[in-house]
Write an enzyme that holds these catalytic residues in place. Sequence first.
Site, short mmCIF file in Angstrom:
data_model
loop_
_atom_site.label_atom_id
_atom_site.label_comp_id
_atom_site.label_asym_id
_atom_site.label_seq_id
_atom_site.Cartn_x
_atom_site.Cartn_y
_atom_site.Cartn_z
N GLY A 148 -66.07 -15.20 -100.18
CA GLY A 148 -66.18 -16.27 -101.15
C GLY A 148 -66.74 -14.73 -102.17
O GLY A 148 -66.14 -15.12 -104.21
N VAL A 186 -63.97 -21.67 -99.27
CA VAL A 186 -63.31 -20.89 -97.95
C VAL A 186 -63.57 -21.29 -96.44
O VAL A 186 -64.44 -22.28 -96.39
CB VAL A 186 -64.52 -18.92 -97.93
CG1 VAL A 186 -64.59 -18.91 -96.72
CG2 VAL A 186 -64.52 -18.52 -99.16
N GLU A 197 -66.14 -25.38 -112.98
CA GLU A 197 -66.36 -27.14 -113.02
C GLU A 197 -67.39 -27.01 -112.56
O GLU A 197 -67.16 -27.14 -111.59
CB GLU A 197 -65.21 -27.64 -113.13
CG GLU A 197 -64.90 -28.97 -113.54
CD GLU A 197 -64.23 -29.98 -112.77
OE1 GLU A 197 -63.50 -31.16 -113.39
OE2 GLU A 197 -62.84 -29.31 -113.23
#
Length: 470
Positions: A262, A252, A284
Site C-alpha cells: 500500500g 491491496v 476522498e
Amino acid sequence: MAQKHQSAAPPAGSEPKKRRRVGFSPADTGVEANECIKIYLVSSKEEVDSPDVPCVTPVDLNDFFDGDGKIYGYQGLKINVWINSISLHSYADITYQSTTNGDKGITDLKSALQNIFGETIVDSKDEFLQTFSTERDFIRNMVSNGEVIHSGVIDGSSISAQVAPSDLQVLRMEIGSPNAGLLYSRLVPLVLLFVDGSNPIDVTDPDWHLYLLIQKKEDKEEPLYQIVGFTAIYKFYRYPDTLRMRLSQILVLPSFQGKGFGSYLMEVVNKMAVAENVYDLTVEEPSEKFQHIRTCIDINRLLAFDPIKPTIDSAVETLTKGKLSKKAQIPRFTPPSDAIEKVREALKINKKQLLKCWEILIYLALDPVDKYMEDYTCVITNHVRTDILGKDIEAPKKQVVDVPTTFEAEASFVVFKSVNGEAAANSNNVQVDENKPDQEQQLKQLVEERIREIKLVAEKVSKNCPKVRI
C-alpha cells in the site's frame, strides 16, 4: 369459483374421527450474512477447498442483504465464496440442511450474491476451476495497453521479501482506454467487499484513471500477471489552468496486505503528482488505516524538505519557552501561509493534510519530548477544540456595549476586545451550557485519541529513520 368442500355427518354409533392438530412453526429469526458467508481468495485450483487457505475478512456483509441484513428460510446454511485472484471470477458453494417458507419467506441467494459479484460469478464449480487455465492470461491481456509508470524498487520503501522488487510494475490506464472498463468491472466486487463505503466509479467518465500494481511472476510458459493492488484516481480542473488529483479508491488484495504494498503504491502516486505538476493531491474520505499510512509517508517527505525546517524550528522554540497552560491565549502553532504554499508546490500535499502532519513534525522535534508534553497537549487541545467549533475560541472576542448618551441612542455604543470571552460570559445574553462537564470530558477523550495517533506515526517514522528524535 372454488367451493369449500364439507364432509357428511358420520353414521350413528360410529366412533368420531380424531381431529388433526394444527401446529405453527416457530418464527424464523434468520441468520446474519456475516455468520454464514466465508470468502476465500485463491490463485490456483489446488487452493480451492484447501484447509490451508485462510478466509479473508470483508466489510459488513449484512449491508448487502435487504432490511436487517439477515438471510431467511434456511437451516444450517453455509456459503463459501471462492474468488480467483488471477481472472477475478468467483463461485459460491451453498449448502444447507433444509428450507422453511416462514413468515419472512426464503431469501433469494442467487440474486443477493449477484448484487455483489455481478457477472464474475459462475454457476458451477467445474466452470470456476477451468478459469484458472482458460483465463490465465486475463490480467496480462487487459494491461497490455497500459502505461508503465514505475518498475522495481522505490528509495526508502520496504516491501515483503516474498515478492522480488524486480517483479513489480505500476501501470496506469485511462478508464476509457481499451480493456480498462472490462478490467474494472471485474474489480468491482473487490471494491464492494473490501473498500468500506465505496461505490463503483463511472467507467464512462474519461477523467478516471486506474493505477495497477502488478506482480509479474516467471512461469514455465508466459509470465503470470497478478494484481497486487490498485487505486482509482480522478483528475479535475482547477481555475485557472491546473488540474487536481483525487484518490477515490485504493485497495491491496487481502493476501498481500501488511507487506508494504500500500505504501509502495501511494509513493508512486505521489511521484506522479509531482512529475505531472498537478495543483495538489487529495483523498476522498480516507479510512483510518489508510490515513495512518499516508501520514507516515508524508512525514518522511516533509522531514527531507529543507525549506520548512526553519519554520518548524521556530514553532518548537516558541513551544519550549514557557508554560503555555498558564497563558490566557495559546498560539495556534500552525504553518504560515508561505510554508503551506511551498509544500503544496513542491510535494503536492494539500493544506488539510499538512495541518495533520504539522502536529507530528513538532512532536518529533521536541527533545526531550516528556519535558514539554504538558505544553504540547495544550496545543493539541486548542487544535481539537478549533476543529470542533470551526473557529479558534481562544481568540479575543469583540463585545458591543450600549452606553448612556444624550446623542442619538442607536448610534451610541462601545466596541472592546475581551480575552477568552470573559466579558461575554458575564453578559446576560449568554446561556450557560449545563452539559459543560460532559463536553470537557469528550474533548479530553478526543485529545487523548489525537495524541495516541501522533505517537503511533512518530514511532513508525522513527523506526524507518533512526535519526529522527522521539
